[in-house]
Write a protein that holds these residues in place. Sequence first.
Motif, PDB file in Angstrom:
ATOM      1  N   VAL A 129     -14.751  -4.416  10.670  1.00  0.00           N
ATOM      2  CA  VAL A 129     -14.589  -5.807  10.238  1.00  0.00           C
ATOM      3  C   VAL A 129     -13.492  -5.920   9.173  1.00  0.00           C
ATOM      4  O   VAL A 129     -13.518  -5.202   8.170  1.00  0.00           O
ATOM      5  CB  VAL A 129     -15.923  -6.341   9.661  1.00  0.00           C
ATOM      6  CG1 VAL A 129     -15.744  -7.728   9.051  1.00  0.00           C
ATOM      7  CG2 VAL A 129     -17.000  -6.354  10.741  1.00  0.00           C
ATOM      8  N   ALA A 130     -12.552  -6.840   9.389  1.00  0.00           N
ATOM      9  CA  ALA A 130     -11.503  -7.109   8.402  1.00  0.00           C
ATOM     10  C   ALA A 130     -12.048  -8.039   7.317  1.00  0.00           C
ATOM     11  O   ALA A 130     -12.666  -9.060   7.625  1.00  0.00           O
ATOM     12  CB  ALA A 130     -10.304  -7.766   9.085  1.00  0.00           C
ATOM     13  N   ILE A 131     -11.816  -7.685   6.045  1.00  0.00           N
ATOM     14  CA  ILE A 131     -12.257  -8.544   4.948  1.00  0.00           C
ATOM     15  C   ILE A 131     -11.176  -8.604   3.875  1.00  0.00           C
ATOM     16  O   ILE A 131     -10.571  -7.582   3.527  1.00  0.00           O
ATOM     17  CB  ILE A 131     -13.603  -8.047   4.344  1.00  0.00           C
ATOM     18  CG1 ILE A 131     -14.122  -9.033   3.308  1.00  0.00           C
ATOM     19  CG2 ILE A 131     -13.484  -6.642   3.770  1.00  0.00           C
ATOM     20  CD1 ILE A 131     -15.571  -8.813   2.918  1.00  0.00           C
ATOM     21  N   GLY A 132     -10.889  -9.809   3.399  1.00  0.00           N
ATOM     22  CA  GLY A 132      -9.827  -9.985   2.403  1.00  0.00           C
ATOM     23  C   GLY A 132     -10.227  -9.450   1.045  1.00  0.00           C
ATOM     24  O   GLY A 132     -11.371  -9.600   0.614  1.00  0.00           O
ATOM     25  N   ASN A 133      -9.282  -8.820   0.362  1.00  0.00           N
ATOM     26  CA  ASN A 133      -9.621  -8.229  -0.940  1.00  0.00           C
ATOM     27  C   ASN A 133      -9.833  -9.292  -2.020  1.00  0.00           C
ATOM     28  O   ASN A 133     -10.306  -8.988  -3.110  1.00  0.00           O
ATOM     29  CB  ASN A 133      -8.577  -7.210  -1.384  1.00  0.00           C
ATOM     30  CG  ASN A 133      -7.216  -7.834  -1.680  1.00  0.00           C
ATOM     31  OD1 ASN A 133      -6.944  -8.974  -1.291  1.00  0.00           O
ATOM     32  ND2 ASN A 133      -6.355  -7.088  -2.346  1.00  0.00           N
ATOM     33  N   ASN A 134      -9.524 -10.568  -1.709  1.00  0.00           N
ATOM     34  CA  ASN A 134      -9.820 -11.629  -2.671  1.00  0.00           C
ATOM     35  C   ASN A 134     -11.319 -11.809  -2.883  1.00  0.00           C
ATOM     36  O   ASN A 134     -11.754 -12.380  -3.885  1.00  0.00           O
ATOM     37  CB  ASN A 134      -9.215 -12.955  -2.195  1.00  0.00           C
ATOM     38  CG  ASN A 134      -9.677 -13.359  -0.803  1.00  0.00           C
ATOM     39  OD1 ASN A 134      -9.520 -12.592   0.141  1.00  0.00           O
ATOM     40  ND2 ASN A 134     -10.227 -14.545  -0.674  1.00  0.00           N
ATOM     41  N   LEU A 135     -12.128 -11.325  -1.925  1.00  0.00           N
ATOM     42  CA  LEU A 135     -13.587 -11.442  -2.043  1.00  0.00           C
ATOM     43  C   LEU A 135     -14.212 -10.244  -2.748  1.00  0.00           C
ATOM     44  O   LEU A 135     -15.401 -10.256  -3.065  1.00  0.00           O
ATOM     45  CB  LEU A 135     -14.214 -11.596  -0.654  1.00  0.00           C
ATOM     46  CG  LEU A 135     -13.720 -12.806   0.149  1.00  0.00           C
ATOM     47  CD1 LEU A 135     -14.274 -12.768   1.557  1.00  0.00           C
ATOM     48  CD2 LEU A 135     -14.102 -14.100  -0.549  1.00  0.00           C
ATOM     49  N   LEU A 136     -13.409  -9.213  -2.983  1.00  0.00           N
ATOM     50  CA  LEU A 136     -13.951  -7.976  -3.565  1.00  0.00           C
ATOM     51  C   LEU A 136     -13.856  -8.054  -5.083  1.00  0.00           C
ATOM     52  O   LEU A 136     -13.081  -7.360  -5.729  1.00  0.00           O
ATOM     53  CB  LEU A 136     -13.188  -6.765  -3.006  1.00  0.00           C
ATOM     54  CG  LEU A 136     -13.103  -6.736  -1.471  1.00  0.00           C
ATOM     55  CD1 LEU A 136     -12.345  -5.498  -1.013  1.00  0.00           C
ATOM     56  CD2 LEU A 136     -14.500  -6.785  -0.854  1.00  0.00           C
ATOM     57  N   LYS A 154      -5.181  -6.728   2.338  1.00  0.00           N
ATOM     58  CA  LYS A 154      -4.637  -6.965   0.991  1.00  0.00           C
ATOM     59  C   LYS A 154      -3.918  -8.310   0.971  1.00  0.00           C
ATOM     60  O   LYS A 154      -2.929  -8.511   1.670  1.00  0.00           O
ATOM     61  CB  LYS A 154      -3.680  -5.837   0.613  1.00  0.00           C
ATOM     62  CG  LYS A 154      -4.371  -4.493   0.461  1.00  0.00           C
ATOM     63  CD  LYS A 154      -3.394  -3.413   0.045  1.00  0.00           C
ATOM     64  CE  LYS A 154      -4.104  -2.077  -0.132  1.00  0.00           C
ATOM     65  NZ  LYS A 154      -3.173  -0.993  -0.488  1.00  0.00           N
ATOM     66  N   ARG A 155      -4.435  -9.220   0.137  1.00  0.00           N
ATOM     67  CA  ARG A 155      -3.871 -10.572   0.097  1.00  0.00           C
ATOM     68  C   ARG A 155      -3.232 -10.901  -1.243  1.00  0.00           C
ATOM     69  O   ARG A 155      -2.740 -11.997  -1.421  1.00  0.00           O
ATOM     70  CB  ARG A 155      -4.977 -11.594   0.381  1.00  0.00           C
ATOM     71  CG  ARG A 155      -5.452 -11.540   1.818  1.00  0.00           C
ATOM     72  CD  ARG A 155      -6.385 -12.671   2.133  1.00  0.00           C
ATOM     73  NE  ARG A 155      -6.704 -12.686   3.549  1.00  0.00           N
ATOM     74  CZ  ARG A 155      -7.886 -13.014   4.053  1.00  0.00           C
ATOM     75  NH1 ARG A 155      -8.860 -13.356   3.235  1.00  0.00           N
ATOM     76  NH2 ARG A 155      -8.095 -13.013   5.345  1.00  0.00           N
ATOM     77  N   ASP A 156      -3.233  -9.962  -2.174  1.00  0.00           N
ATOM     78  CA  ASP A 156      -2.714 -10.259  -3.511  1.00  0.00           C
ATOM     79  C   ASP A 156      -1.367  -9.569  -3.743  1.00  0.00           C
ATOM     80  O   ASP A 156      -1.002  -9.256  -4.865  1.00  0.00           O
ATOM     81  CB  ASP A 156      -3.722  -9.821  -4.577  1.00  0.00           C
ATOM     82  CG  ASP A 156      -4.115  -8.346  -4.435  1.00  0.00           C
ATOM     83  OD1 ASP A 156      -3.655  -7.712  -3.464  1.00  0.00           O
ATOM     84  OD2 ASP A 156      -4.871  -7.850  -5.280  1.00  0.00           O
ATOM     85  N   THR A 157      -0.638  -9.344  -2.646  1.00  0.00           N
ATOM     86  CA  THR A 157       0.638  -8.644  -2.781  1.00  0.00           C
ATOM     87  C   THR A 157       1.752  -9.633  -3.097  1.00  0.00           C
ATOM     88  O   THR A 157       1.650 -10.822  -2.812  1.00  0.00           O
ATOM     89  CB  THR A 157       1.004  -7.929  -1.467  1.00  0.00           C
ATOM     90  OG1 THR A 157       1.030  -8.906  -0.420  1.00  0.00           O
ATOM     91  CG2 THR A 157      -0.003  -6.865  -1.126  1.00  0.00           C
ATOM     92  N   GLY A 158       2.821  -9.116  -3.685  1.00  0.00           N
ATOM     93  CA  GLY A 158       4.025  -9.929  -3.866  1.00  0.00           C
ATOM     94  C   GLY A 158       4.747 -10.073  -2.534  1.00  0.00           C
ATOM     95  O   GLY A 158       4.365  -9.466  -1.527  1.00  0.00           O
TER      96      GLY A 158
END
Length: 394
Positions: A129-136, A154-158
């Motif tokens: 399952v894919a899960i966004g790191n914004n929820l971690l 990973k959604r918090d990358t530049g």
Amino acid sequence: MTEHIHNTNENFDDIRPYDDHQFREKIEKLVHEPGFEHAVRYVMPDVDYPEFVQRLLSVKSQADFQSKIMAPFLEMLVSKTTDGLSVDGLENYDPSKSYTFITNHRDIVLDASFLNLCFIRKGLPITQVAIGNNLLIFDWITDLVKLNRSFIVKRDTGVREALDAARHLSGYIHHTIRDLHESVWIAQREGRAKDSNDLTQDSVVKMLTLGGDGTPCENLMGINVVPVAISYEYDPNDYLKVREFLLRRRDPEFRKSQRDDLFSMETGLLNYKGRVHFRVGKCINDDLAKANPEARAAVARTACDIIDRAIHCGYHIFPCNYIAFDEIEGTHTYSDFYTAADVETFDSYIASQLAKVDVTDITDDEKEYMRRTMLAMYANPLRNQIAARDCQSV
């Protein structure tokens, strides 16, 4: 299989699930986290926590974790928060193959979990399952999801790192399907469709084409994309979504907090959903091959159209969807599909959900805006299904 994962996945350690070698160590660490204990007691108020810890410590593998911990927990959620979980289209799932299941995105936690429960019930292989790191938000949440077969988006990358992160993620998905012979689940878009107007983000599909050694079209076909339509009769988060729409209408710069995300997860898990239905579609490879797009952008656009049509046609339409459509349009077009009692139940439900919106000084104009916004959430699946079927018949 475990040896294979352990030996070939080293370069994906930052995003992949924990393997069986790591289970004992990570479980022992997890059960001593106060935040984890609090969450378990919150979600399962009657739990005997020391006994639950012993059950967790008896888990030796991912498969064990699914059968002994997750499946019973999800069955409990189904019995307490739904009027039934059903699935059709499983004839499209060949268990000897591995797939990329792409679904519309309704619930942060349960979209993938309920799909996997449908598979567990039928004895079919489950997905990573894919899960966004914004929820971690906490380290223990990261440990929990990685114990539960989740890999990290990973959604918090530049801007510069975003392409590298997309390549890395795509490489992992291709590796999982091609080398580990396991399926994966990913949502069709980043974040849930607040108005239930489910459309696949082309950036998600473009990411999937980055892995593999062929053309973008060959790479996408190599991971066997299967669209899955999710239909929740009632969305426990509907009033939170309306609240967000209202606050953004007042202030276009409004952004949700991490606490808002956590509360959405809790609400989606624990509150009433009515009936929940999954429709597993056909692998898109044949349709993609017929279209034969070449450029990456054309591949993505074509695939998005195929996925969207399959999801829209696959919705299970409930009486509330027909009622919402007729109420928002001011018609009786679908009155054959519901009763006066259905209307009374739905209108009462909408009123009770809107009453939960904790925003001060709501004007009459805003009240009307909120009601129409919530009705649109329930009308849009039917609206999209009508359009998709009209398109198919042309």
